[in-house]
Each structure stands twice: as structure tokens, then as C-alpha cells.
Design an enzyme around this catalytic site. Structure first.
Site, mmCIF file in Angstrom:
data_model
loop_
_atom_site.group_PDB
_atom_site.id
_atom_site.type_symbol
_atom_site.label_atom_id
_atom_site.label_comp_id
_atom_site.label_asym_id
_atom_site.label_seq_id
_atom_site.Cartn_x
_atom_site.Cartn_y
_atom_site.Cartn_z
ATOM 1 N N ASN A 6 0.860 -1.184 0.000
ATOM 2 C CA ASN A 6 0.000 0.000 0.000
ATOM 3 C C ASN A 6 0.895 1.231 0.000
ATOM 4 O OD1 ASN A 6 -1.849 2.009 0.431
ATOM 5 N ND2 ASN A 6 -2.491 1.321 2.473
ATOM 6 N N PHE A 7 0.983 1.884 -1.154
ATOM 7 C CA PHE A 7 1.880 3.049 -1.275
ATOM 8 C C PHE A 7 1.331 4.275 -0.553
ATOM 9 C CE2 PHE A 7 4.148 1.937 -5.599
ATOM 10 C CZ PHE A 7 4.722 0.839 -5.005
ATOM 11 N N LYS A 8 0.036 4.276 -0.238
ATOM 12 C CA LYS A 8 -0.605 5.451 0.376
ATOM 13 C C LYS A 8 -0.345 6.676 -0.520
ATOM 14 C CE LYS A 8 -0.261 3.131 4.795
ATOM 15 N NZ LYS A 8 -0.075 3.178 6.232
ATOM 16 N N HIS A 88 -9.633 1.006 5.181
ATOM 17 C CA HIS A 88 -8.344 1.283 5.837
ATOM 18 C C HIS A 88 -8.552 2.303 6.958
ATOM 19 C CE1 HIS A 88 -4.214 2.439 6.562
ATOM 20 N NE2 HIS A 88 -3.846 1.346 5.907
ATOM 21 N N GLU A 157 -5.197 -4.799 10.742
ATOM 22 C CA GLU A 157 -4.129 -3.816 10.934
ATOM 23 C C GLU A 157 -4.384 -3.027 12.223
ATOM 24 O OE1 GLU A 157 -2.115 -2.626 7.002
ATOM 25 O OE2 GLU A 157 -3.946 -1.455 7.130
ATOM 26 N N GLY A 163 2.787 2.292 10.787
ATOM 27 C CA GLY A 163 3.743 3.383 10.598
ATOM 28 C C GLY A 163 4.508 3.768 11.857
ATOM 29 N N SER A 193 3.705 -2.210 10.513
ATOM 30 C CA SER A 193 5.152 -2.276 10.727
ATOM 31 C C SER A 193 5.760 -3.632 10.357
ATOM 32 C CB SER A 193 5.507 -1.885 12.165
ATOM 33 O OG SER A 193 5.127 -0.540 12.416
HETATM 34 P P1 13P Z 1 3.172 0.294 7.734
HETATM 35 O O1 13P Z 1 3.665 -0.981 7.103
HETATM 36 O O2 13P Z 1 3.895 1.516 7.285
HETATM 37 O O3 13P Z 1 3.049 0.163 9.227
HETATM 38 O O4 13P Z 1 1.660 0.511 7.193
HETATM 39 C C1 13P Z 1 0.745 -0.529 7.275
HETATM 40 C C2 13P Z 1 -0.460 -0.157 6.516
HETATM 41 O O5 13P Z 1 -1.225 0.717 6.908
HETATM 42 C C3 13P Z 1 -0.707 -0.849 5.240
HETATM 43 O O6 13P Z 1 -2.000 -0.599 4.770
#
Ligand code: 13P
Length: 229
Positions: A6-8, A88, A157, A163, A193
Site C-alpha cells: 500500500n503506497f498510500k 483502511h 491492521e 507506521g 510495521s
Molecule cells: P506500515 O507498514 O507503514 O506500518 O503501514 C501498514 C499499513 O497501513 C498498510 O495498509
């Protein structure tokens, strides 16, 4: 295993193209049963092909119409997109999507026969109350969702692990995934993470069918460390 990136709000059209080219170059080393999903920003959509599936991080549940700033089916079909992330925590918490909004989106994209990665997760104050409270919180996030849908993948999640560099513990993931599988018997990803140093132990947990990755998916090297571990 499923490995989903997920690149966000990261990467451009140009950098996504380079990323996918480099990724594809190494993907012949992956196990044949493994599936790779990449969720780039909407502006980076294109007609890519490779041993991966491109999905969208979000879309509006309409074919087209007057929804300023949104993207619907007509725009997704131009790029043969049939995979979406829904629910999400960043959309629920920052963009204020309610469970009703999320359920509407789910119903619409189910109707379009999309593969849906449906995300759930609890905040820290709920985790601190223990597994019963966590499960109550997580199961409420299935309200209005058809959990029997054959193209459903669930992603657990924990919000406090996203993050932050602090993944949930093996015990927390194991007990939560076991409890979730009893209610929703679908492929179940862990996210929060995930990185090269914890992928081996996380992927070895019973009922972990894959991972949804933010930070460590942004560079091909770090994402490949997961896929090829
Ligand atoms: P991180 O891997 O940066 O913790 O993010 C997880 C996430 O939200 C994936 O959708």
C-alpha cells in the site's frame, strides 16, 4: 502467502513505473503460489502487466456522475482495475468514512465482482483492554459487510502498529487471527510495521495468510526482502 504493498500518498507515476519494472525483474524468484498486490496512488494507474495485481486504495461507489474529486468505475475500467482496498483506518479516521460509508462501498464493489481487501483494526486504548474488547471492536467493523463474499480478503491492521515501527507481538497477532478466522473464514493478512526483520516470524504464525505493507513496500529492495524471505 499474499504480499500487498500500500503506497498510500507516496510515489509518482514515473516512480511507480520504475518500481514495477524493477519488481517484475525479481519476481521470477517468488514462490508460484504467492500473490503480489500493489496499490499505487490513483494518478499512477496505467496498463501495467507482470506477476502482480494492481489495485486501488480507494474509489467512489458509482459508475460516474457529479462527485467532485472522486473516481468511479468508468475511470477504473480504463485501466482494467478490479481490486480495491476498503476500510483502511486512515480512511476511517482521517477521511471520516463511517461504517455505513464503508459498507456501501463494499456492496458496490462486490456487485462489480471486485477482489476486495477489507481492512479492520483497533486503536491502542482498545488493545489495552484485552482480546475480548479487541474482538468486539473488530467484529463491529464487519457490520453491513457480506463476509461470505468469495473475493474477500481481510486485513487485520492494529492502528497503533501502523507506521510506528512497533508491530503487534507474535502472541497478539496469533490470538487475534485465530479468533477472527472463527468468525470470518477468509484469507487473513496482517498489517502494521511489517519489515524484513519480522517477516519470517509473522509469516510463520498460524492463520496469517499474508501481509499488507506500507513503509517497507515503498522501495523495491525492502518489499522484495519480504516477498523473497
Ligand atoms: P506500515 O507498514 O507503514 O506500518 O503501514 C501498514 C499499513 O497501513 C498498510 O495498509
Amino acid at each position: 502467502m499474499i504480499y500487498a504493498a500500500n503506497f498510500k500518498t507516496n510515489h509518482t507515476r514515473e516512480s511507480t513505473k520504475n518500481y514495477l519494472k524493477e519488481l517484475q525483474f525479481h519476481l521470477h524468484h517468488k514462490k508460484s503460489e504467492d500473490r503480489i498486490f500493489i496499490f499505487p496512488p490513483l494518478t499512477a494507474l496505467d496498463n501495467y502487466s507482470g506477476d502482480f495485481t494492481i489495485g486501488v486504495q480507494n474509489a467512489y461507489p458509482v459508475n460516474n456522475g457529479a462527485f467532485t474529486g472522486e473516481v468511479g468505475m468508468e475511470q477504473l475500467l480504463e485501466f482494467n482495475i478490479n481490486t480495491i482496498l476498503i476500510g483502511h483506518s486512515e480512511r476511517r479516521d482521517i477521511l471520516n468514512e463511517s461504517q455505513i460509508d464503508v459498507a456501501k462501498k463494499f456492496a458496490f464493489f462486490k456487485e462489480q465482482n471486485f477482489e476486495i481487501i477489507y481492512c479492520i483494526g483497533e486503536p491502542l486504548e482498545i488493545r489495552e483492554q484485552g482480546l475480548t474488547a479487541v474482538m468486539e471492536h473488530l467484529l463491529a467493523q464487519f457490520e453491513g459487510i457480506d463476509t461470505t463474499y468469495n473475493k474477500l480478503i481481510v486485513a487485520y491492521e492494529p492502528i497503533w502498529a501502523i507506521g510506528t515501527g512497533r508491530s503487534a507481538t507474535i502472541e497478539e497477532i496469533a490470538s487475534t487471527h485465530t479468533a477472527l478466522k472463527q468468525s470470518v473464514n477468509k484469507p487473513l493478512l496482517y498489517g502494521g510495521s511489517v519489515k524484513g526483520t519480522n517477516i519470517a516470524e509473522i509469516s510463520a504464525i498460524d492463520n496469517v495468510d499474508g501481509v499488507l505493507v506500507g513503509g517497507a513496500s515503498l522501495k523495491t529492495e525492502t518489499f522484495l526482502e519480504l516477498v523473497l524471505h
